[in-house]
Design a protein around this motif. Structure first.
Motif, PDB file in Angstrom:
ATOM      1  N   UNK A   1     -33.730 -16.063   8.318  1.00  0.00           N
ATOM      2  CA  UNK A   1     -34.912 -15.255   8.059  1.00  0.00           C
ATOM      3  C   UNK A   1     -35.394 -15.382   6.637  1.00  0.00           C
ATOM      4  N   UNK A   2     -35.437 -16.593   6.114  1.00  0.00           N
ATOM      5  CA  UNK A   2     -35.785 -16.782   4.714  1.00  0.00           C
ATOM      6  C   UNK A   2     -37.262 -16.621   4.441  1.00  0.00           C
ATOM      7  N   UNK A   3     -38.082 -16.469   5.483  1.00  0.00           N
ATOM      8  CA  UNK A   3     -39.471 -16.169   5.244  1.00  0.00           C
ATOM      9  C   UNK A   3     -40.344 -17.387   5.083  1.00  0.00           C
ATOM     10  N   UNK A   4     -40.143 -18.452   5.896  1.00  0.00           N
ATOM     11  CA  UNK A   4     -40.937 -19.654   5.775  1.00  0.00           C
ATOM     12  C   UNK A   4     -41.883 -19.767   6.969  1.00  0.00           C
ATOM     13  N   UNK A   5     -42.085 -21.008   7.519  1.00  0.00           N
ATOM     14  CA  UNK A   5     -43.102 -21.226   8.521  1.00  0.00           C
ATOM     15  C   UNK A   5     -42.657 -20.889   9.931  1.00  0.00           C
ATOM     16  N   UNK A   6     -43.633 -20.459  10.749  1.00  0.00           N
ATOM     17  CA  UNK A   6     -43.406 -20.156  12.156  1.00  0.00           C
ATOM     18  C   UNK A   6     -44.453 -20.875  12.993  1.00  0.00           C
ATOM     19  N   UNK A   7     -44.137 -21.116  14.254  1.00  0.00           N
ATOM     20  CA  UNK A   7     -45.116 -21.582  15.235  1.00  0.00           C
ATOM     21  C   UNK A   7     -44.998 -20.692  16.460  1.00  0.00           C
ATOM     22  N   UNK A   8     -46.049 -20.684  17.282  1.00  0.00           N
ATOM     23  CA  UNK A   8     -46.048 -19.858  18.478  1.00  0.00           C
ATOM     24  C   UNK A   8     -44.822 -20.188  19.334  1.00  0.00           C
ATOM     25  N   UNK A   9     -44.190 -19.135  19.859  1.00  0.00           N
ATOM     26  CA  UNK A   9     -43.030 -19.300  20.717  1.00  0.00           C
ATOM     27  C   UNK A   9     -41.713 -19.297  19.974  1.00  0.00           C
ATOM     28  N   UNK A  10     -41.747 -19.161  18.658  1.00  0.00           N
ATOM     29  CA  UNK A  10     -40.523 -19.228  17.872  1.00  0.00           C
ATOM     30  C   UNK A  10     -39.963 -17.831  17.631  1.00  0.00           C
ATOM     31  N   UNK A  11     -38.634 -17.732  17.611  1.00  0.00           N
ATOM     32  CA  UNK A  11     -37.919 -16.490  17.326  1.00  0.00           C
ATOM     33  C   UNK A  11     -36.973 -16.723  16.157  1.00  0.00           C
ATOM     34  N   UNK A  12     -36.974 -15.810  15.201  1.00  0.00           N
ATOM     35  CA  UNK A  12     -36.107 -15.937  14.033  1.00  0.00           C
ATOM     36  C   UNK A  12     -35.403 -14.598  13.797  1.00  0.00           C
ATOM     37  N   UNK A  13     -34.377 -14.623  12.987  1.00  0.00           N
ATOM     38  CA  UNK A  13     -33.672 -13.397  12.616  1.00  0.00           C
ATOM     39  C   UNK A  13     -33.736 -13.221  11.116  1.00  0.00           C
ATOM     40  N   UNK A  14     -33.566 -11.985  10.688  1.00  0.00           N
ATOM     41  CA  UNK A  14     -33.586 -11.678   9.260  1.00  0.00           C
ATOM     42  C   UNK A  14     -32.935 -10.351   8.988  1.00  0.00           C
ATOM     43  N   UNK A  15     -32.899  -9.963   7.700  1.00  0.00           N
ATOM     44  CA  UNK A  15     -32.240  -8.733   7.282  1.00  0.00           C
ATOM     45  C   UNK A  15     -33.136  -7.990   6.301  1.00  0.00           C
ATOM     46  N   UNK A  16     -33.262  -6.685   6.495  1.00  0.00           N
ATOM     47  CA  UNK A  16     -33.978  -5.801   5.583  1.00  0.00           C
ATOM     48  C   UNK A  16     -32.944  -4.931   4.857  1.00  0.00           C
ATOM     49  N   UNK A  17     -33.061  -4.885   3.534  1.00  0.00           N
ATOM     50  CA  UNK A  17     -32.147  -4.075   2.727  1.00  0.00           C
ATOM     51  C   UNK A  17     -32.918  -3.523   1.540  1.00  0.00           C
ATOM     52  N   UNK A  18     -32.252  -2.699   0.727  1.00  0.00           N
ATOM     53  CA  UNK A  18     -32.902  -2.181  -0.478  1.00  0.00           C
ATOM     54  C   UNK A  18     -33.222  -3.307  -1.444  1.00  0.00           C
ATOM     55  N   UNK A  19     -32.359  -4.311  -1.499  1.00  0.00           N
ATOM     56  CA  UNK A  19     -32.599  -5.440  -2.390  1.00  0.00           C
ATOM     57  C   UNK A  19     -33.700  -6.353  -1.860  1.00  0.00           C
ATOM     58  N   UNK A  20     -33.892  -6.372  -0.552  1.00  0.00           N
ATOM     59  CA  UNK A  20     -34.896  -7.251   0.056  1.00  0.00           C
ATOM     60  C   UNK A  20     -35.584  -6.486   1.190  1.00  0.00           C
ATOM     61  N   UNK A  21     -36.537  -5.592   0.840  1.00  0.00           N
ATOM     62  CA  UNK A  21     -37.137  -4.723   1.850  1.00  0.00           C
ATOM     63  C   UNK A  21     -38.219  -5.390   2.691  1.00  0.00           C
ATOM     64  N   UNK A  22     -38.443  -6.670   2.480  1.00  0.00           N
ATOM     65  CA  UNK A  22     -39.552  -7.330   3.160  1.00  0.00           C
ATOM     66  C   UNK A  22     -39.233  -8.812   3.309  1.00  0.00           C
ATOM     67  N   UNK A  23     -39.524  -9.376   4.477  1.00  0.00           N
ATOM     68  CA  UNK A  23     -39.433 -10.817   4.696  1.00  0.00           C
ATOM     69  C   UNK A  23     -40.771 -11.267   5.264  1.00  0.00           C
ATOM     70  N   UNK A  24     -41.305 -12.351   4.686  1.00  0.00           N
ATOM     71  CA  UNK A  24     -42.609 -12.795   5.168  1.00  0.00           C
ATOM     72  C   UNK A  24     -42.502 -14.194   5.757  1.00  0.00           C
ATOM     73  N   UNK A  25     -43.324 -14.431   6.783  1.00  0.00           N
ATOM     74  CA  UNK A  25     -43.358 -15.711   7.475  1.00  0.00           C
ATOM     75  C   UNK A  25     -44.807 -16.177   7.532  1.00  0.00           C
TER      76      UNK A  25
END
Length: 879
Positions: free
Chosen positions: A279-303
């Motif tokens: 879930x590092x916040x890079x590129x996506x295409x339709x139909x794709x599923x990714x995982x990520x983590x939200x924490x106080x140090x990283x409250x947002x992930x963008x794709x």
């Protein structure tokens, strides 16, 4: 107070964060204007001094080695040990010096130690001097040495290291950059000029103490790409432009020393990464599923993903661990929210479905309720779905043609060197260009080489060739506009190729021409970064946006102007302010949103970059307002005083001093207005104003706003060039009447171009008066003022006396606050047979009224101009 502070530290056993487990004496008091002596040894590696300061104090601390081989290092911290400024050797002879504006009332520490960069463990005696105010020869630059170069030029043989302490630096390809983050410094900015299609790579040194977050921005600070710590940032630049790169902390205040390099690479090696399971916040295409983590140090992930207008997308963020309360947003590249959802999917999950408004790139922001102020955390799964086919993000360029597959690739801005002889008489290269690119290919030979150069298309068909630049210059150069986007070949050889006899080494360079050159023939730099122009006394507002990290403002001042700049943000958000000159060379910075009494080192334009102090990882989105004050100080008698747009100054004309001169910095096309008003009503100064260019030529002058009635002076002018201008404030010295003296107020204002040509000084007119005036392209709106009584019937008539003027007439009542209230307007007289306007109107109350005369505006017709006669009459004067 100082003794009490020292006692508290000593008795509580609390050591500041800079303390080391060595022999450490309590801080020694030092006062402004005092010089103290001390010694650094292997047993006493730090000597600390404490002083009290008031917020806004500008201090200069100078550390000088007086004996031994001591390489001194000076640190300034607040009383809690937070590092505010550091310097190694910006002073003379390798000594240390810090100039800094104190952010708040309190106690501060100066820590004297030895530089870790010195050879061995240096020791010796020193003197430390603390002064209030900047020393005369230096420019206030907290944190940064004043003699640090802002740009590093490199050669292939030598790699230079850029200074680590500047908050804004120019990057050169191939240079190794060192920097430090931590405390209040959560990011450093770097800038470089890039070409469209140029492939770049930012690589962090893995052995460095700290691995920063890298974020690449366009010139307006809209985000292009970011790489997580320890990852390489690699991408192709979208256009010819200035680019900014931020090296930043992930967690505010937690940092260290870092090292990185900026290089250009083959575009075949550059891809736009797709999102991974991290879930590092890079590129996506339709139909794709990714995982990520939200924490106080990283409250947002963008794709990032690409969509076409009309695509229906469904974005689902599902919490899979912790207490995460999912919140998902769809945002365009300008930062506008297209759609958002909190937990409509139930169980703290978020989902949204919407139709994309345009064909473009979009950002999906996976976060939590409350975003950076939220309190939930955990892992999530993010799915991007659509009934449309997958839209690929721009990735790598196509592979070169088969015939070019083995050729080395050269990119815009690069130079290569090889040898030509009988054994190898030809070298081939390939490059990727865009349709319409004008390329300049240069081949410079040495040792008598008679060079020959070819440009080929992707089928190896020659497009252009060059043998000799001139009869006496055997070098070759091709300038050519490319017909299509794709690969091209370059052949560097010698005259008669295989049968040739010349030989030697050559340098081949490939450049993208802008079509413009400077006076010395070198290519012009790309356009400067976009910036909002501000003037003193105004309070513009802005917004910190996660997708547009910073905002740039610009203003013009003369050398010696004292600059104050302050940012006030919502929710107690702290700002970082970086001041640079027009060449983006660093001047100074502040981590508390305030610059005080910074003396402009040169006349010209300046940039101020405003960003949240917490850095780009914090994803802050709040509003703020700014205030600029730029005021000069009087120098030696007879010298010009710096002044800036929006300023009002006070001066005095006396028998001993018949004029006062003010100097300001202006830009070509600026409309300026200057007002000089006598301060005393009784026996007032008869003012006189003159505006001059840098050569002393008079551009405008004015004696009385209205002859014999309003004896203050007012002038407007449009500046012909960029540069310094002088305002001469003096008195009327005609043959009639005695010479006057007295105090005056002078104001300089920048006129918004939308109102340029509007004479906002209303001339007095009375019943029965006829005045003459004109409307031109530079003065197309005139105002007149009169006093009327309730039930007066007024007749206002404009008669064109010269030109093709098609006048329009307006009548306004003036409110108690001076605001105009439109009563009547007319273009062509209702009496007929004329294009001249006519108004007959009965006044509703007693008080002030205003008449405006302008010209009819038609987008499809040329504007008219000419002279006119304005008549004001009272129709019922006999009643």
């Amino acid at each position: 107070m100082k003794k009490l502070i020292i006692l508290l530290i000593f008795c509580s056993g609390v050591l500041p964060v800079w303390a080391a487990p060595l022999r450490q004496a309590p801080p020694i008091p030092i006062q402004y204007g005092q010089t103290v002596t001390g010694t650094i040894s292997d047993d006493q590696q730090i000597v600390s001094y404490v002083f009290d300061a008031v917020g806004g104090d500008q201090i200069t601390a100078t550390l000088i080695s007086t004996s031994g081989n001591l390489d001194p290092l000076l640190n300034l911290t607040n009383f809690n040990g937070t590092l505010l400024a550091t310097d190694d050797n910006s002073g003379a002879n390798g000594n240390a010096q810090i100039t800094y504006v104190i952010p708040a009332n309190g106690a501060y520490l100066l820590n004297v130690t030895r530089s870790p960069a010195g050879e061995g463990n240096t020791i010796g005696d020193f003197t430390l001097t603390l002064n209030k105010g900047a020393i005369p020869t230096s420019t206030p630059q907290p944190i940064v040495p004043t003699n640090t170069p802002s740009a590093i030029e490199t050669t292939p043989e030598v790699t230079l290291v850029t200074p680590r302490s500047q908050r804004l630096q120019q990057l050169e390809v191939g240079a190794t950059v060192q920097g430090t983050l931590g405390g209040e410094n959560n990011f450093n900015l770097y800038w470089f000029e890039g070409r469209g299609g140029q492939a770049i790579q930012v690589t962090s040194e893995p052995t460095a103490d700290f691995q920063p977050l890298f974020v690449l921005y366009r010139s307006d600070f809209s985000e292009i790409f970011r790489s997580q710590p320890a990852q390489t940032l690699a991408t192709a630049l979208p256009s010819d432009s200035v680019y900014f790169l931020a090296a930043a902390t992930i967690q505010s205040g937690v940092g260290g020393d870092y090292v990185f390099t900026l290089t250009t690479t083959s575009t075949s090696n550059v891809t736009t990464p797709v999102a991974s399971s991290s879930g590092s916040g890079d590129g996506l295409v339709y139909g794709e599923t990714v995982t990520g983590t939200i924490s106080n140090a990283n409250p947002l992930v963008r794709y990032r993903f690409r969509g076409e207008a009309g695509d229906t997308v469904t974005i689902t963020q599902s919490a899979v661990s912790g207490d995460l309360d999912s919140y998902v947003l769809l945002v365009d590249t300008s930062g506008n929210v297209v759609a958002q959802d909190d937990n409509s999917a139930g169980n703290n999950n978020a989902t949204l479905t919407t139709s994309l408004p345009t064909s473009a790139e979009y950002f999906v922001i996976a976060t939590r309720r409350g975003q950076d102020q939220g309190i939930t955390a955990g892992d999530f799964i993010l799915e991007l779905a659509s009934d449309a086919p997958p839209r690929s993000l721009p990735t790598s360029r196509p592979n070169p043609p088969t015939d070019y597959a083995d050729f080395p690739e050269i990119n815009y801005g690069e130079t290569v060197a090889e040898d030509i002889g009988d054994a190898i008489y030809l070298h081939a290269y390939v490059f990727y260009g865009g349709a319409g690119d004008t390329v300049v290919i240069s081949m410079e030979g040495a040792d008598g080489l008679d060079s020959l150069l070819y440009l080929l298309d992707d089928e190896r068909i020659p497009l252009a060739e060059s043998d000799d630049i001139s009869d006496t210059n055997k070098d070759s150069q091709i300038t050519y506009t490319l017909p299509y986007e794709g690969y091209y070949g370059i052949i560097a050889t010698r005259f008669e190729q295989e049968n040739g006899t010349s030989q030697g080494r050559f340098e081949l360079s490939l450049a993208l021409s802008t079509g413009d050159t400077t006076d010395d023939g070198s290519p012009l730099r790309v356009d400067p970064p976009p910036a909002e122009r501000i003037v003193a006394g105004t309070s513009p507002t802005g917004t910190f946006d996660p997708l547009q990290f910073a905002t740039t403002y610009t203003f013009s001042v003369a050398a010696g102007t004292l600059i104050d700049f302050a940012v006030t943000a919502d929710e107690n958000t702290v700002s970082t302010v970086i001041l640079a000159n027009s060449r983006l060379e660093f001047v100074t910075a502040s981590n508390n949103g305030i610059l005080l009494a910074v003396s402009a080192p040169d006349s010209g334009d300046y940039y101020v970059i405003v960003a949240p102090q917490a850095g780009p990882a914090a994803n802050i989105g709040v509003g703020y307002s700014i205030v600029l004050n730029a005021q000069g100080e009087g120098g030696d008698e007879g010298s010009a005083i710096p002044i800036s747009y929006g300023s009002t100054v006070r001066g005095t004309i006396s028998e001993a001093q018949s004029e006062v001169q003010y100097v300001f910095q202006g830009r070509e096309g600026d409309y300026v207005e200057v007002l000089m008003e006598a301060e005393v009503a009784a026996n007032p100064l008869d003012t006189f104003l003159i505006l001059q260019d840098a050569s002393g030529n008079t551009l405008a002058q004015n004696d009385d706003i209205q002859d014999g009635v309003v004896r203050n002076s007012y002038l407007t002018a449009q500046l012909p060039t960029d540069g310094e201008y002088t305002i001469v404030a003096t008195r009327y010295s005609g043959d009639t009447g005695p010479l006057t003296t007295g105090a005056f107020n002078l104001s300089l204002n920048y006129q918004d171009p939308a109102y340029a040509g509007v004479d906002r000084q209303a001339d007095l007119i009375e019943y029965g008066d006829t005045v003459t005036d004109e409307l031109t392209d530079t003065a197309y709106l005139q105002f007149y003022y009169f006093d009327g009584r309730q039930t007066d019937t007024v007749i206002i008539q404009v008669t064109t006396t010269d030109g093709d003027l098609d006048a329009v007439l307006y009548l306004y009542a003036l409110s108690s606050t001076g605001d105009p209230i439109l009563l009547e307007a007319n273009d062509d007289s209702p009496l007929g047979n004329t294009r001249d306007p006519y108004i007959e109107y009965t006044l509703p109350r007693s008080g002030g009224y205003m008449i405006a005369v302008t010209r009819y505006a038609d987008e499809d017709a040329e504007p008219t101009s000419g002279s006119y006669r304005l008549t004001l009459q009272q129709a019922n004067a006999d009643e």
